[in-house]
Design a protein around this motif. Structure first.
Motif, PDB file in Angstrom:
ATOM      1  N   TRP A   1     -18.183  60.537  44.642  1.00 12.28           N
ATOM      2  CA  TRP A   1     -16.762  60.429  45.339  1.00 12.28           C
ATOM      3  C   TRP A   1     -15.966  61.738  45.192  1.00 12.28           C
ATOM      4  CZ3 TRP A   1     -12.168  60.160  42.705  1.00 12.28           C
ATOM      5  CH2 TRP A   1     -11.077  60.281  43.805  1.00 12.28           C
ATOM      6  N   VAL A   2     -16.173  62.281  43.719  1.00 15.06           N
ATOM      7  CA  VAL A   2     -15.681  63.453  43.455  1.00 15.06           C
ATOM      8  C   VAL A   2     -16.225  64.688  43.998  1.00 15.06           C
ATOM      9  CG1 VAL A   2     -15.065  64.864  41.468  1.00 15.06           C
ATOM     10  CG2 VAL A   2     -14.583  62.606  41.029  1.00 15.06           C
ATOM     11  N   GLU A   3     -17.597  64.565  43.981  1.00  7.98           N
ATOM     12  CA  GLU A   3     -18.660  65.561  44.659  1.00  7.98           C
ATOM     13  C   GLU A   3     -18.444  65.520  46.229  1.00  7.98           C
ATOM     14  OE1 GLU A   3     -22.371  64.731  42.980  1.00  7.98           O
ATOM     15  OE2 GLU A   3     -21.793  65.457  40.855  1.00  7.98           O
ATOM     16  N   GLN A   4     -18.654  64.478  46.616  1.00  5.56           N
ATOM     17  CA  GLN A   4     -18.716  64.404  48.019  1.00  5.56           C
ATOM     18  C   GLN A   4     -17.607  64.257  48.974  1.00  5.56           C
ATOM     19  OE1 GLN A   4     -21.742  61.384  48.706  1.00  5.56           O
ATOM     20  NE2 GLN A   4     -23.031  62.210  47.260  1.00  5.56           N
ATOM     21  N   VAL A   5     -16.482  64.043  48.424  1.00  7.43           N
ATOM     22  CA  VAL A   5     -15.144  64.039  49.032  1.00  7.43           C
ATOM     23  C   VAL A   5     -14.136  65.018  48.274  1.00  7.43           C
ATOM     24  CG1 VAL A   5     -13.430  62.583  49.648  1.00  7.43           C
ATOM     25  CG2 VAL A   5     -15.427  61.653  49.687  1.00  7.43           C
ATOM     26  N   VAL A   6     -13.865  64.691  47.306  1.00  6.85           N
ATOM     27  CA  VAL A   6     -12.702  65.627  46.551  1.00  6.85           C
ATOM     28  C   VAL A   6     -13.157  67.138  46.308  1.00  6.85           C
ATOM     29  CG1 VAL A   6     -11.379  66.108  44.296  1.00  6.85           C
ATOM     30  CG2 VAL A   6     -11.848  63.569  45.086  1.00  6.85           C
ATOM     31  N   VAL A   7     -14.452  67.347  46.069  1.00  7.71           N
ATOM     32  CA  VAL A   7     -14.832  68.698  45.961  1.00  7.71           C
ATOM     33  C   VAL A   7     -15.065  69.267  47.282  1.00  7.71           C
ATOM     34  CG1 VAL A   7     -16.613  70.417  44.835  1.00  7.71           C
ATOM     35  CG2 VAL A   7     -15.449  68.529  43.368  1.00  7.71           C
ATOM     36  N   ALA A   8     -16.204  68.386  48.033  1.00  8.90           N
ATOM     37  CA  ALA A   8     -16.480  68.761  49.366  1.00  8.90           C
ATOM     38  C   ALA A   8     -15.623  69.149  50.243  1.00  8.90           C
ATOM     39  CB  ALA A   8     -17.479  67.665  49.918  1.00  8.90           C
ATOM     40  N   PHE A   9     -14.321  68.502  50.321  1.00 11.41           N
ATOM     41  CA  PHE A   9     -13.226  68.873  51.164  1.00 11.41           C
ATOM     42  C   PHE A   9     -12.123  69.870  50.478  1.00 11.41           C
ATOM     43  CE2 PHE A   9     -14.723  64.936  53.403  1.00 11.41           C
ATOM     44  CZ  PHE A   9     -15.516  65.378  54.526  1.00 11.41           C
ATOM     45  N   ASN A  10     -12.624  70.163  49.358  1.00 15.77           N
ATOM     46  CA  ASN A  10     -11.529  70.964  48.547  1.00 15.77           C
ATOM     47  C   ASN A  10     -10.015  70.261  48.350  1.00 15.77           C
ATOM     48  OD1 ASN A  10     -11.111  72.962  46.729  1.00 15.77           O
ATOM     49  ND2 ASN A  10     -10.218  74.302  48.697  1.00 15.77           N
ATOM     50  N   LEU A  11     -10.101  68.761  48.280  1.00 17.85           N
ATOM     51  CA  LEU A  11      -8.738  68.207  48.474  1.00 17.85           C
ATOM     52  C   LEU A  11      -8.167  68.566  46.992  1.00 17.85           C
ATOM     53  CD1 LEU A  11     -10.051  64.587  49.476  1.00 17.85           C
ATOM     54  CD2 LEU A  11      -8.943  66.497  50.752  1.00 17.85           C
TER      55      LEU A  11
ATOM     56  N   LYS B   1     -13.618  71.246  40.981  1.00 20.46           N
ATOM     57  CA  LYS B   1     -15.099  71.603  41.037  1.00 20.46           C
ATOM     58  C   LYS B   1     -15.440  72.282  39.654  1.00 20.46           C
ATOM     59  CE  LYS B   1     -18.955  74.217  43.125  1.00 20.46           C
ATOM     60  NZ  LYS B   1     -19.047  74.923  44.294  1.00 20.46           N
ATOM     61  N   ARG B   2     -14.529  73.209  39.372  1.00 21.85           N
ATOM     62  CA  ARG B   2     -14.771  74.045  38.100  1.00 21.85           C
ATOM     63  C   ARG B   2     -14.643  73.218  36.940  1.00 21.85           C
ATOM     64  NH1 ARG B   2      -9.890  76.759  37.667  1.00 21.85           N
ATOM     65  NH2 ARG B   2      -8.935  74.944  36.607  1.00 21.85           N
ATOM     66  N   GLU B   3     -13.937  71.971  36.842  1.00 18.20           N
ATOM     67  CA  GLU B   3     -14.068  70.969  35.644  1.00 18.20           C
ATOM     68  C   GLU B   3     -15.107  70.236  35.633  1.00 18.20           C
ATOM     69  OE1 GLU B   3     -12.234  72.071  33.178  1.00 18.20           O
ATOM     70  OE2 GLU B   3     -11.018  73.261  34.195  1.00 18.20           O
ATOM     71  N   LEU B   4     -15.615  70.059  36.763  1.00 16.88           N
ATOM     72  CA  LEU B   4     -16.875  68.961  37.111  1.00 16.88           C
ATOM     73  C   LEU B   4     -18.160  69.697  36.536  1.00 16.88           C
ATOM     74  CD1 LEU B   4     -17.397  66.211  38.194  1.00 16.88           C
ATOM     75  CD2 LEU B   4     -18.056  67.197  40.302  1.00 16.88           C
ATOM     76  N   VAL B   5     -18.237  71.003  37.039  1.00 20.12           N
ATOM     77  CA  VAL B   5     -19.337  72.035  36.723  1.00 20.12           C
ATOM     78  C   VAL B   5     -19.478  72.072  35.122  1.00 20.12           C
ATOM     79  CG1 VAL B   5     -20.427  74.247  36.881  1.00 20.12           C
ATOM     80  CG2 VAL B   5     -19.462  72.895  38.915  1.00 20.12           C
ATOM     81  N   LYS B   6     -18.126  72.198  34.489  1.00 19.86           N
ATOM     82  CA  LYS B   6     -18.203  72.582  33.297  1.00 19.86           C
ATOM     83  C   LYS B   6     -18.453  71.382  32.157  1.00 19.86           C
ATOM     84  CE  LYS B   6     -15.094  76.584  33.123  1.00 19.86           C
ATOM     85  NZ  LYS B   6     -13.972  77.051  32.794  1.00 19.86           N
ATOM     86  N   GLU B   7     -18.388  70.100  32.955  1.00 22.39           N
ATOM     87  CA  GLU B   7     -18.551  68.774  32.275  1.00 22.39           C
ATOM     88  C   GLU B   7     -17.645  68.401  31.660  1.00 22.39           C
ATOM     89  OE1 GLU B   7     -22.642  67.953  31.052  1.00 22.39           O
ATOM     90  OE2 GLU B   7     -23.400  68.652  32.711  1.00 22.39           O
ATOM     91  N   ARG B   8     -16.255  68.704  31.812  1.00 19.82           N
ATOM     92  CA  ARG B   8     -15.208  68.703  31.139  1.00 19.82           C
ATOM     93  C   ARG B   8     -14.314  67.362  31.794  1.00 19.82           C
ATOM     94  NH1 ARG B   8     -12.447  72.678  28.206  1.00 19.82           N
ATOM     95  NH2 ARG B   8     -10.571  72.433  29.545  1.00 19.82           N
ATOM     96  N   VAL B   9     -14.820  66.685  32.659  1.00 19.59           N
ATOM     97  CA  VAL B   9     -14.260  65.391  33.262  1.00 19.59           C
ATOM     98  C   VAL B   9     -14.885  64.130  32.430  1.00 19.59           C
ATOM     99  CG1 VAL B   9     -14.120  63.838  35.393  1.00 19.59           C
ATOM    100  CG2 VAL B   9     -14.124  66.422  35.463  1.00 19.59           C
ATOM    101  N   ARG B  10     -14.276  63.448  31.905  1.00 18.08           N
ATOM    102  CA  ARG B  10     -14.575  62.108  31.273  1.00 18.08           C
ATOM    103  C   ARG B  10     -14.338  60.861  32.145  1.00 18.08           C
ATOM    104  NH1 ARG B  10     -15.068  59.497  26.494  1.00 18.08           N
ATOM    105  NH2 ARG B  10     -13.731  57.517  26.046  1.00 18.08           N
ATOM    106  N   PHE B  11     -15.504  60.325  32.382  1.00 23.16           N
ATOM    107  CA  PHE B  11     -15.626  59.095  33.392  1.00 23.16           C
ATOM    108  C   PHE B  11     -15.724  57.908  32.323  1.00 23.16           C
ATOM    109  CE2 PHE B  11     -17.115  62.555  35.933  1.00 23.16           C
ATOM    110  CZ  PHE B  11     -16.854  62.150  37.155  1.00 23.16           C
ATOM    111  N   VAL B  12     -14.685  57.097  32.623  1.00 23.20           N
ATOM    112  CA  VAL B  12     -14.464  55.832  31.731  1.00 23.20           C
ATOM    113  C   VAL B  12     -14.211  54.585  32.449  1.00 23.20           C
ATOM    114  CG1 VAL B  12     -13.134  54.845  29.888  1.00 23.20           C
ATOM    115  CG2 VAL B  12     -13.349  57.209  29.709  1.00 23.20           C
TER     116      VAL B  12
END
Length: 188
Positions: free
Chosen positions: A16-26, A31-42
């Motif tokens: 969802w983050v990749e295909q909606v939030v990032v893809a539509f640039n919401l 994107k920067r934090e996702l690529v840097k793997e600085r997003v914690r999914f719990v």
């Protein structure tokens, strides 16, 4: 709600983050934090609001001691399925920030499968800017958000642009995209 393992919930949320939030640039900062793997999914294990509040407190405390984690998505697929109950819980989450003396340090952003902005109809496309596969609480660092906002041109236009983008996509496409995030082979 379907019975999914934690890794499946995280994978669906990441899609969802990749295909909606990032893809539509919401969120132009995601994107920067996702690529840097600085997003914690719990994935929450809570089956009551007090337990979820305890988990939220734990995640806030963890952010305080782990500066390498920029943001946390606390996903709670088994709790607060009703959007109005979820919305009420957000007030409790904000009270927790005050109680922990973290107001102004962190903020809690909200995402839910049935998210609805005030003044909209349930199926208005603009609601999809905050519709996610599962209910979740997004913990953001205020300082980082301020830096990102200060360096982004015309940040005040983001909500308007997002509404326009969602309207261009249309409800049927957005509903299908959100549903597709729940499929293990989505995006592969």
């Amino acid at each position: 709600m379907m019975d999914l393992r934690d890794d499946e919930v995280i994978a669906a949320t990441r899609r969802w983050v990749e295909q909606v939030v990032v893809a539509f640039n919401l969120c132009p900062f995601a994107k920067r934090e996702l690529v840097k793997e600085r997003v914690r999914f719990v994935v929450s294990k809570a089956d009551s609001e007090p337990e979820l509040l305890d988990e939220l407190a734990h995640e806030l405390a963890l952010l305080n001691v782990q500066p390498d984690v920029e943001t946390t998505l606390l996903i709670h697929p088994q709790l607060l399925q009703d959007f109005y109950q979820y919305n009420d819980f957000l007030e409790v989450a904000d009270e927790l920030l005050v109680d922990m003396d973290l107001e102004g340090v962190y903020q809690v952003a909200s995402f839910h499968p049935d998210y609805q902005f005030g003044g909209t109809e349930p199926e208005d496309a603009e609601n999809y800017t905050n519709r996610s596969p599962f209910p979740m609480l997004h913990l953001l660092r205020e300082d980082s958000l301020t830096v990102a906002i200060d360096s982004y041109p015309e940040v005040d236009l983001i909500p308007e642009r997002n509404i326009e983008c969602m309207n261009e996509q249309g409800v049927e496409k957005l509903r299908a995209l959100l549903k597709a995030c729940l499929k293990p082979d989505a995006g592969n």
